[in-house]
Design a protein around this motif. Structure first.
Motif, mmCIF file in Angstrom:
data_model
loop_
_atom_site.group_PDB
_atom_site.id
_atom_site.type_symbol
_atom_site.label_atom_id
_atom_site.label_comp_id
_atom_site.label_asym_id
_atom_site.label_seq_id
_atom_site.Cartn_x
_atom_site.Cartn_y
_atom_site.Cartn_z
ATOM 1 N N VAL A 1 5.104 4.002 4.496
ATOM 2 C CA VAL A 1 4.942 5.214 4.748
ATOM 3 C C VAL A 1 5.605 6.300 3.845
ATOM 4 O O VAL A 1 6.834 6.209 3.919
ATOM 5 C CB VAL A 1 5.768 5.460 6.281
ATOM 6 C CG1 VAL A 1 5.367 6.607 6.679
ATOM 7 C CG2 VAL A 1 4.925 4.429 7.375
ATOM 8 N N SER B 1 0.757 -1.047 0.122
ATOM 9 C CA SER B 1 -0.094 -0.155 0.063
ATOM 10 C C SER B 1 0.961 1.276 0.083
ATOM 11 O O SER B 1 1.844 1.270 0.875
ATOM 12 C CB SER B 1 -0.854 -0.180 1.124
ATOM 13 O OG SER B 1 -1.598 1.115 1.615
ATOM 14 N N ASP B 2 0.488 2.266 -0.846
ATOM 15 C CA ASP B 2 1.102 3.579 -0.746
ATOM 16 C C ASP B 2 0.300 4.724 -0.299
ATOM 17 O O ASP B 2 -0.724 4.859 -0.813
ATOM 18 C CB ASP B 2 1.387 3.731 -2.523
ATOM 19 C CG ASP B 2 2.138 4.950 -2.294
ATOM 20 O OD1 ASP B 2 2.311 6.006 -1.568
ATOM 21 O OD2 ASP B 2 2.115 5.650 -3.838
ATOM 22 N N SER B 3 0.796 4.953 0.934
ATOM 23 C CA SER B 3 -0.170 5.956 1.568
ATOM 24 C C SER B 3 -0.185 7.214 1.077
ATOM 25 O O SER B 3 -1.129 8.220 1.189
ATOM 26 C CB SER B 3 0.741 6.440 3.145
ATOM 27 O OG SER B 3 2.083 6.898 2.862
ATOM 28 N N VAL C 1 2.892 -2.342 4.196
ATOM 29 C CA VAL C 1 2.262 -1.089 4.320
ATOM 30 C C VAL C 1 3.538 -0.064 4.278
ATOM 31 O O VAL C 1 4.030 -0.063 5.185
ATOM 32 C CB VAL C 1 1.420 -0.733 5.609
ATOM 33 C CG1 VAL C 1 0.892 0.756 5.569
ATOM 34 C CG2 VAL C 1 0.126 -1.923 5.445
ATOM 35 N N ASN D 1 5.139 9.532 0.804
ATOM 36 C CA ASN D 1 4.370 10.824 0.016
ATOM 37 C C ASN D 1 5.143 10.936 -1.230
ATOM 38 O O ASN D 1 5.879 10.173 -1.694
ATOM 39 C CB ASN D 1 4.320 11.755 1.116
ATOM 40 C CG ASN D 1 5.844 12.298 1.495
ATOM 41 O OD1 ASN D 1 6.974 12.023 0.809
ATOM 42 N ND2 ASN D 1 5.954 12.912 2.695
#
Length: 278
Positions: free
Chosen positions: A53, A22-24, A51, A55
């Motif tokens: 973290v 998953s890419d936050s 997961v 941006n």
């Protein structure tokens, strides 16, 4: 461009799974995959492996999903809903790769599998433990219908530095020798070319795919998007060359529609498809 056929409302669409992280920030990973599946009219399924973290500036860290949760996700979905194709993305560790491969074998899945051997983010942040390279080569590649590394990943996996057409062919042969049915050496990072040449190899025949190089600084998620579009086309029964040709057109248009986001690199955008539906 020509799109994949849409399923009439009320009928179950083709199903395709992403086995990835998953890419936050929403630019790559399962978020990019699910956007492509949705925009192409497929039902997306998910096995989350990690997961992150992150941006638009970079990856601050990542956390692996427990192995039993990874295998249980895949088993639960495959045994109930079924899938016509799957693709992998960030797998993070040799243990996760082993788990995915073992579960795939145990379930006797025969759907096309696209392996995007994600090793690092576009910022250069590691997304795969170095010890996991051998697991990719020996456990996952032999299960793959197609592998889709970029040039940095090609160098890590084969030791070949692709600088021109000849070394791109050498790399395709070396990748195919690791066990996949087809190997795609993407040329988007081949800066000696004014175009974006990709090379597909099945052990006998080469297929070349060329596209214009889109001048944008916003290309986050391009590799995920290409692999997801390829898996989507394979789910519809396309041949591998036809699926790659479709995905090449798709990601080119996604690059053309890319947008800025945050303070770093923005994502490629599958949302351009909405304008085609107007």
């Amino acid at each position: 461009m020509n799109f994949l056929p849409l399923t009439p409302p009320g009928q179950t669409p083709h199903r395709v799974m992403t086995i990835a992280g998953s890419d936050s920030g929403g630019g790559a990973g399962i978020q990019a995959d699910m956007r492509t599946f949705a925009m192409l009219g497929l039902h997306g399924l998910v096995t989350v492996t990690a997961v992150t973290v992150q941006n638009s500036v970079g990856v601050k860290g990542f956390h692996e999903v427990p192995l039993d949760v990874i295998s249980d996700q895949l088993e639960a979905v495959a045994s109930d809903i079924g899938l016509q194709a799957a693709k992998t993305g960030m797998l993070a560790s040799s243990a996760i790769i082993e788990t995915v491969a073992e579960t795939w074998d145990q379930l006797s899945l025969d759907a096309p599998l696209v392996v995007d051997p994600v090793c690092a983010s576009m910022h250069g942040d590691p997304l795969l433990h170095p010890s996991a390279l051998d697991a990719l080569r020996t456990r996952l590649f032999p299960l793959a219908t197609l592998v889709t590394p970029n040039l940095d990943e090609v160098r890590l996996l084969t030791g070949i530095d692709v600088v021109d057409t000849a070394t791109q062919r050498d790399a395709a042969k070396a990748l195919h020798a690791l066990g996949p049915k087809w190997a795609l050496v993407k040329g988007g990072h081949l800066r000696t070319s004014t175009r974006a040449p990709d090379l597909l190899f099945d052990g006998t025949e080469f297929h070349e795919f060329d596209a214009e190089r889109i001048d944008t600084g916003h290309d986050h998620g391009a590799g995920d998007t290409l692999a997801a579009a390829t898996a989507s086309a394979l789910a519809h029964g396309c041949s591998v060359p036809d699926a790659v040709a479709f995905a090449k057109q798709w990601v080119t248009e996604c690059l053309r529609a890319a947008y800025p986001l945050g303070h770093g690199h923005g994502p490629v955008s599958a949302l351009f498809r909405l304008t085609a539906l107007d």
